[in-house]
Write a protein that holds these residues in place. Structure first.
Motif, PDB file in Angstrom:
ATOM      1  N   MET A   1       0.819  -1.203   0.000  1.00 44.68           N
ATOM      2  CA  MET A   1       0.000   0.000   0.000  1.00 44.68           C
ATOM      3  C   MET A   1       0.858   1.260   0.000  1.00 44.68           C
ATOM      4  O   MET A   1       0.446   2.276  -0.526  1.00 44.68           O
ATOM      5  N   ALA A   2       2.058   1.209   0.567  1.00 42.93           N
ATOM      6  CA  ALA A   2       2.911   2.393   0.643  1.00 42.93           C
ATOM      7  C   ALA A   2       3.261   2.922  -0.737  1.00 42.93           C
ATOM      8  O   ALA A   2       3.485   4.107  -0.904  1.00 42.93           O
ATOM      9  N   ASP A   3       3.315   2.033  -1.759  1.00 40.39           N
ATOM     10  CA  ASP A   3       3.653   2.510  -3.091  1.00 40.39           C
ATOM     11  C   ASP A   3       2.518   3.312  -3.713  1.00 40.39           C
ATOM     12  O   ASP A   3       2.705   3.936  -4.753  1.00 40.39           O
ATOM     13  N   GLN A   4       1.345   3.309  -3.114  1.00 38.79           N
ATOM     14  CA  GLN A   4       0.209   4.088  -3.606  1.00 38.79           C
ATOM     15  C   GLN A   4       0.141   5.458  -2.951  1.00 38.79           C
ATOM     16  O   GLN A   4      -0.759   6.233  -3.232  1.00 38.79           O
ATOM     17  N   ILE A   5       1.087   5.771  -2.090  1.00 40.14           N
ATOM     18  CA  ILE A   5       1.120   7.049  -1.384  1.00 40.14           C
ATOM     19  C   ILE A   5       2.043   7.998  -2.136  1.00 40.14           C
ATOM     20  O   ILE A   5       3.147   7.635  -2.529  1.00 40.14           O
ATOM     21  N   VAL A  76      -5.089  15.062   8.538  1.00 28.51           N
ATOM     22  CA  VAL A  76      -5.294  13.783   7.877  1.00 28.51           C
ATOM     23  C   VAL A  76      -6.777  13.455   8.005  1.00 28.51           C
ATOM     24  O   VAL A  76      -7.354  13.578   9.094  1.00 28.51           O
ATOM     25  N   VAL A  77      -7.394  13.044   6.905  1.00 28.87           N
ATOM     26  CA  VAL A  77      -8.819  12.717   6.940  1.00 28.87           C
ATOM     27  C   VAL A  77      -9.042  11.546   7.898  1.00 28.87           C
ATOM     28  O   VAL A  77      -8.175  10.675   8.036  1.00 28.87           O
ATOM     29  N   ARG A  83      -2.541   5.106  10.704  1.00 27.42           N
ATOM     30  CA  ARG A  83      -1.654   4.364   9.815  1.00 27.42           C
ATOM     31  C   ARG A  83      -0.328   5.091   9.574  1.00 27.42           C
ATOM     32  O   ARG A  83       0.380   4.783   8.628  1.00 27.42           O
ATOM     33  N   GLY A  84      -0.004   6.083  10.420  1.00 30.61           N
ATOM     34  CA  GLY A  84       1.277   6.770  10.311  1.00 30.61           C
ATOM     35  C   GLY A  84       1.320   7.907   9.312  1.00 30.61           C
ATOM     36  O   GLY A  84       2.397   8.417   9.005  1.00 30.61           O
ATOM     37  N   LEU A  89       3.638  13.017   7.010  1.00 22.23           N
ATOM     38  CA  LEU A  89       3.506  14.445   6.671  1.00 22.23           C
ATOM     39  C   LEU A  89       4.489  15.299   7.460  1.00 22.23           C
ATOM     40  O   LEU A  89       5.122  16.203   6.897  1.00 22.23           O
ATOM     41  N   LEU A  90       4.617  15.025   8.753  1.00 19.62           N
ATOM     42  CA  LEU A  90       5.516  15.819   9.583  1.00 19.62           C
ATOM     43  C   LEU A  90       6.964  15.654   9.115  1.00 19.62           C
ATOM     44  O   LEU A  90       7.695  16.634   8.988  1.00 19.62           O
ATOM     45  N   GLY A  91       7.373  14.432   8.841  1.00 22.87           N
ATOM     46  CA  GLY A  91       8.722  14.200   8.337  1.00 22.87           C
ATOM     47  C   GLY A  91       8.957  14.877   7.001  1.00 22.87           C
ATOM     48  O   GLY A  91      10.025  15.456   6.755  1.00 22.87           O
TER      49      GLY A  91
END
Length: 148
Positions: A1-5, A76-77, A83-84, A89-91
């Motif tokens: 799923m991370a690759d969809q971010i 974040v919605v 889910r981090g 976003l903060l990083g």
């Protein structure tokens, strides 16, 4: 799923940013009451929008203030929480600030936002005295982080 971010840059006038900021303000009104002031988005705020597939799920703004900057409208919605995404976003906004040569970040949040207070505290931000225009707002909590 991370690759969809994906993170994309946006301006304060971008309709996606305005939609996310409006949702954030509605949530804050639920926590603090309808009498809270609506803070306009300053045109020089640079935004990062977090996308998952074709849906904007969060944003964070960076308003330069000389060698430092203020984090604005981190959101974040609800469906994407837990889910981090806030840490991501903060990083990302910290990296963006460092890449621009900024040496410090500051932000304001509220006492009725324990999730935000916890995130900032765990991420190396230290509580500081309330600064303008929040110095007389008892429900405000301000934080800062040295980026050097």
């Amino acid at each position: 799923m991370a690759d969809q971010i994906e993170l994309k840059s946006a301006t304060a006038t971008d309709p996606v940013v305005l939609t996310l900021a409006t949702a954030q303000q509605a949530e804050l009104a639920e926590r603090y009451g309808e009498d809270q002031p609506l803070v306009e988005l300053h045109p020089d705020i640079e935004f990062l929008v977090l996308w998952q597939e074709d849906e904007a799920i969060g944003c964070v703004g960076l308003q330069p203030l000389g060698p430092a900057a203020e984090i604005k409208r981190m959101y974040v919605v609800p469906a994407a929480r837990g889910r981090g995404m806030s840490r991501l976003l903060l990083g990302a906004v910290e990296t963006h600030a460092r890449n621009r040569g900024l040496t410090a970040l500051r932000l304001e949040t509220g006492v009725k936002q324990p999730e935000a207070i916890g995130l900032y505290s765990r991420s190396g931000y230290r509580e500081i005295p309330r600064y303008a225009p929040y110095e007389d707002v008892a429900l405000s909590v301000c934080f800062a982080k040295d980026l050097s």
